[in-house]
Write an enzyme that holds these catalytic residues in place. Sequence first.
Site, mmCIF file in Angstrom:
data_model
loop_
_atom_site.group_PDB
_atom_site.id
_atom_site.type_symbol
_atom_site.label_atom_id
_atom_site.label_comp_id
_atom_site.label_asym_id
_atom_site.label_seq_id
_atom_site.Cartn_x
_atom_site.Cartn_y
_atom_site.Cartn_z
ATOM 1 N N ARG A 181 21.730 29.094 3.985
ATOM 2 C CA ARG A 181 21.023 27.785 3.520
ATOM 3 C C ARG A 181 21.530 27.376 2.108
ATOM 4 O O ARG A 181 20.652 26.980 1.339
ATOM 5 C CB ARG A 181 19.526 27.987 3.573
ATOM 6 C CG ARG A 181 19.056 28.204 4.876
ATOM 7 C CD ARG A 181 19.166 26.986 6.019
ATOM 8 N NE ARG A 181 18.725 27.474 7.243
ATOM 9 C CZ ARG A 181 19.745 28.004 8.325
ATOM 10 N NH1 ARG A 181 21.004 28.108 7.740
ATOM 11 N NH2 ARG A 181 19.386 28.445 9.278
ATOM 12 N N SER A 255 11.207 25.154 8.071
ATOM 13 C CA SER A 255 10.940 26.156 7.468
ATOM 14 C C SER A 255 10.904 26.027 6.162
ATOM 15 O O SER A 255 11.635 25.443 5.349
ATOM 16 C CB SER A 255 12.009 27.195 7.699
ATOM 17 O OG SER A 255 12.247 27.435 9.097
ATOM 18 N N GLU A 351 12.942 26.960 0.831
ATOM 19 C CA GLU A 351 14.083 26.362 1.285
ATOM 20 C C GLU A 351 13.916 24.952 1.000
ATOM 21 O O GLU A 351 15.209 24.332 0.743
ATOM 22 C CB GLU A 351 14.252 26.489 2.917
ATOM 23 C CG GLU A 351 15.345 26.021 3.385
ATOM 24 C CD GLU A 351 15.492 26.237 5.160
ATOM 25 O OE1 GLU A 351 14.952 27.348 5.488
ATOM 26 O OE2 GLU A 351 15.606 25.088 5.983
#
Length: 356
Positions: A181, A255, A351
């Site tokens: 990520r 998420s 995130e």
Amino acid sequence: MKVNIIYPKQNFVHLNSVKLSENISLKPYNTFGIDVKAKNFIEVVSVDELREVYNDKRFSADKKLILGGGSNLLFTGNFEGLVIKNAIKGIELINEDEDFYYIKAAAGESWHEFVMYCVNKNYAGLENLSLIPGNVGASPMQNIGAYGVEVKDVFYELEAFDVNKKTITKFNKEQCHFGYRESIFKREAKDKYVITSVTYKLGKQPVYNTSYGAIETELKQMGVVDLSVAAISKAVCNIRNSKLPNPKEIGNAGSFFKNPEVQKSKQEELLKAYPNIVSYSLENGNVKLAAGWLIEQCGLKGLRSGKTGVHKNQALVLVNYGNAKGQEIYDLSQKVLDAVKEKFGVELEREVNIIR
Ligand SMILES: Cc1cc2nc3c(=O)[nH]c(=O)nc-3n(C[C@H](O)[C@H](O)[C@H](O)COP(=O)(O)OP(=O)(O)OC[C@H]3O[C@@H](n4cnc5c(N)ncnc54)[C@H](O)[C@@H]3O)c2cc1C
């Protein structure tokens, strides 16, 4: 070579007052559904328009936010600058060799529609990434990933507008510094480039990846005997539809937290107290812990706090039950971080991009 071009010509278009909006609500432009305002908002449909915006003296002092589908950001207040909605469209097969197709997609294309375009043509490699919200331009930003595949596995190159030099620069895979990520665009190159197109290298001979999650079970349930790119895509869509909250029904950004990476010694220490801890070994010797499991163990799964909450089925997903403020969701995320830190001594990382 058969080339299928549907990439639009990028004509020079003067910016006009119709496209520039002032003081508009960003609620329709973020999947959390946070109702904040942008001082200025403009949509660009070509690189020339983008360049014009960056050359326009009216905006030179403004801080700027590049917006795709708004599915990986959280506004904590009004945006006192210029929001540039990247709406550059087009998909083009730019090359092919014996083994691969090279497909270039403009940044403003919907990610899922692009994936479906490739799936329908049997170009292999993106099928596991079906149904991820957002646009193509953001796909390399955090090296999006799902069901055992990440963008970096099929990435070829991208083009980006250098906001200082006002020129287009190419980045190959190595130059993007992809990680979990992560990419250079979230770190050293943050706010320095606007990604305008991404080229993917997709296989002519599919290498299917069905080992992750419930894909095999779902394929069985679907009665699939012969694997295909389309069948895997459909299986992934079915699983995602059954598991993830639809932002059209309940505001969220997928998420909210990354799975934390810890040293092996830390995992061993945790294992003594929590023998069921969910973890995966990494090639570098470290271990990745499942953030969802950690949050659940803190008793936070399904927690409702005012108009916000931790989703009842997905502890990684924070939700807006309606009219929540971005700051309230941010505060909830801090509560989650603090709880996990206190119980396990592990730092979670957000995130989602926090936009102040
Ligand atoms: C229900 C749901 C499920 C999700 N599942 C997944 C998943 O499985 N895997 C996964 O990785 N992610 C997932 N996400 C997160 C999100 O969909 C991805 O991160 C997606 O790539 C974000 O794209 P976007 O266009 O919406 O980006 P935005 O939210 O608009 O922007 C995200 C960041 O990228 C920057 N940015 C956007 N476009 C550009 C550009 N062209 N040039 C430079 N900077 C740019 C923005 O300024 C911002 O900082 C999910 C989100 C939701 C809501």
